[in-house]
Design a protein around this motif. Structure first.
Motif, mmCIF file in Angstrom:
data_model
loop_
_atom_site.group_PDB
_atom_site.id
_atom_site.type_symbol
_atom_site.label_atom_id
_atom_site.label_comp_id
_atom_site.label_asym_id
_atom_site.label_seq_id
_atom_site.Cartn_x
_atom_site.Cartn_y
_atom_site.Cartn_z
ATOM 1 N N GLU A 143 15.912 14.551 23.147
ATOM 2 C CA GLU A 143 15.617 13.321 23.885
ATOM 3 C C GLU A 143 14.176 12.856 23.675
ATOM 4 O O GLU A 143 13.827 11.736 24.023
ATOM 5 N N MET A 144 13.339 13.713 23.119
ATOM 6 C CA MET A 144 11.923 13.399 22.959
ATOM 7 C C MET A 144 11.703 12.446 21.790
ATOM 8 O O MET A 144 12.373 12.549 20.770
ATOM 9 N N VAL A 145 10.766 11.511 21.963
ATOM 10 C CA VAL A 145 10.498 10.528 20.913
ATOM 11 C C VAL A 145 9.043 10.536 20.435
ATOM 12 O O VAL A 145 8.765 10.230 19.287
ATOM 13 N N PHE A 146 8.108 10.844 21.328
ATOM 14 C CA PHE A 146 6.686 10.750 21.002
ATOM 15 C C PHE A 146 6.319 11.807 19.960
ATOM 16 O O PHE A 146 6.779 12.945 20.034
ATOM 17 N N PRO A 147 5.499 11.448 18.965
ATOM 18 C CA PRO A 147 5.140 12.423 17.925
ATOM 19 C C PRO A 147 4.334 13.595 18.488
ATOM 20 O O PRO A 147 3.582 13.437 19.444
ATOM 21 N N GLU A 148 4.534 14.747 17.876
ATOM 22 C CA GLU A 148 3.794 15.936 18.309
ATOM 23 C C GLU A 148 2.302 15.792 18.031
ATOM 24 O O GLU A 148 1.477 16.338 18.742
ATOM 25 N N LYS A 149 1.993 15.080 16.967
ATOM 26 C CA LYS A 149 0.597 14.958 16.558
ATOM 27 C C LYS A 149 0.251 13.490 16.332
ATOM 28 O O LYS A 149 0.960 12.775 15.641
ATOM 29 N N LEU A 150 -0.826 13.055 16.938
ATOM 30 C CA LEU A 150 -1.352 11.716 16.721
ATOM 31 C C LEU A 150 -2.775 11.882 16.219
ATOM 32 O O LEU A 150 -3.592 12.535 16.856
ATOM 33 N N MET A 188 0.817 -1.223 0.000
ATOM 34 C CA MET A 188 0.000 0.000 0.000
ATOM 35 C C MET A 188 0.848 1.270 0.000
ATOM 36 O O MET A 188 0.313 2.372 -0.131
ATOM 37 N N GLY A 189 2.159 1.138 0.207
ATOM 38 C CA GLY A 189 3.023 2.318 0.266
ATOM 39 C C GLY A 189 2.894 3.062 1.587
ATOM 40 O O GLY A 189 3.142 4.266 1.651
ATOM 41 N N VAL A 190 2.520 2.357 2.631
ATOM 42 C CA VAL A 190 2.349 2.947 3.968
ATOM 43 C C VAL A 190 3.521 2.487 4.828
ATOM 44 O O VAL A 190 3.784 1.285 4.948
ATOM 45 N N SER A 191 4.223 3.428 5.443
ATOM 46 C CA SER A 191 5.343 3.059 6.297
ATOM 47 C C SER A 191 4.834 2.558 7.638
ATOM 48 O O SER A 191 3.854 3.064 8.180
ATOM 49 N N VAL A 192 5.493 1.533 8.172
ATOM 50 C CA VAL A 192 5.039 0.882 9.397
ATOM 51 C C VAL A 192 6.232 0.506 10.263
ATOM 52 O O VAL A 192 7.304 0.188 9.750
ATOM 53 N N GLY A 193 6.049 0.580 11.569
ATOM 54 C CA GLY A 193 7.084 0.186 12.511
ATOM 55 C C GLY A 193 6.453 -0.391 13.765
ATOM 56 O O GLY A 193 5.236 -0.459 13.886
ATOM 57 N N LYS A 249 12.299 6.672 18.192
ATOM 58 C CA LYS A 249 12.202 7.874 17.349
ATOM 59 C C LYS A 249 11.904 7.499 15.909
ATOM 60 O O LYS A 249 11.043 8.089 15.265
ATOM 61 N N GLN A 250 12.630 6.503 15.407
ATOM 62 C CA GLN A 250 12.428 6.060 14.021
ATOM 63 C C GLN A 250 11.032 5.473 13.832
ATOM 64 O O GLN A 250 10.369 5.750 12.833
ATOM 65 N N ALA A 251 10.603 4.652 14.774
ATOM 66 C CA ALA A 251 9.286 4.025 14.652
ATOM 67 C C ALA A 251 8.175 5.064 14.666
ATOM 68 O O ALA A 251 7.227 4.980 13.883
ATOM 69 N N TYR A 252 8.279 6.053 15.556
ATOM 70 C CA TYR A 252 7.228 7.070 15.643
ATOM 71 C C TYR A 252 7.162 7.958 14.401
ATOM 72 O O TYR A 252 6.181 8.655 14.184
ATOM 73 N N GLN A 253 8.181 7.914 13.555
ATOM 74 C CA GLN A 253 8.150 8.686 12.310
ATOM 75 C C GLN A 253 7.396 7.947 11.209
ATOM 76 O O GLN A 253 7.106 8.514 10.162
#
Length: 179
Positions: free
Chosen positions: A157-164, A110-115, A127-131
């Motif tokens: 040091e922050m990893v959680f995305p700004e927007k969910l 589908m061209g959707v990135s997943v982690g 950090k990589q997964a949350y991107q």
């Protein structure tokens, strides 16, 4: 349009190959084709119905073996296609990794990135997964990452995305009640 008609349209679009649109029917029809191609599984109407309900923000109850994991992929792909970050919250690390590995071929098609994230994931891996557009993880890990970021003084040091944009809670009874 009622759900039965939507499901019939999704299947007809998949069968005809006319899947170029960005509305829910076209995205679901592309996902339908991707499931058949990558997993050699034909999705059931019940799975499509559950996925449509999830995309509509509703809670869905399905019995063990009815395809909750697959239904979540349809909703996640649709939400990701709308430029949204999607978290699929599982009950434990085993399920997060298993579901990621099992469903990854569909997301790739589908061209959707997943982690995925587990308790053992390093800060850089998180950090990589949350991107990614879709992330499989436990509710516990998402909560701890959010709390750690909330008290962090260093933005690096922050990893959680700004927007969910969207979360799908697998095993909601276990996560929301037991945990």
């Amino acid at each position: 349009m009622d759900k039965k008609s939507l499901i019939a349209n999704i299947k007809a679009l998949a069968e005809s190959g006319n899947t170029a649109g960005s509305d829910i029917e076209h995205v679901f029809s592309r996902c339908y084709i991707a499931v058949e191609k990558t997993l050699d599984i034909t999705p059931f109407d019940e799975q499509l119905s559950a996925a449509l309900s999830l995309s509509d923000g509703m809670m869905v109850q399905m019995q063990t073996g009815e395809g909750k994991t697959l239904a979540a992929v349809f909703a996640a792909c649709y939400e990701a296609s709308r430029n949204g970050a999607v978290h699929i919250l599982t009950f434990n690390d085993y399920l997060a990794k298993r579901d990621y590995e099992w469903m990854k071929p569909i997301y790739d098609e589908m061209g959707v990135s997943v982690g995925y994230i587990t308790e053992a994931s390093t800060r850089d891996e998180r950090k990589q997964a949350y991107q990614k557009q879709v992330v499989y993880l436990t509710a516990k890990e998402a909560g701890f990452d959010y709390l750690r970021d909330f008290v962090s003084f260093d933005p690096d040091e922050m990893v959680f995305p700004e927007k969910l944009n969207f979360a799908i809670v697998d095993e909601a009874d276990s996560i929301l009640i037991d945990e």
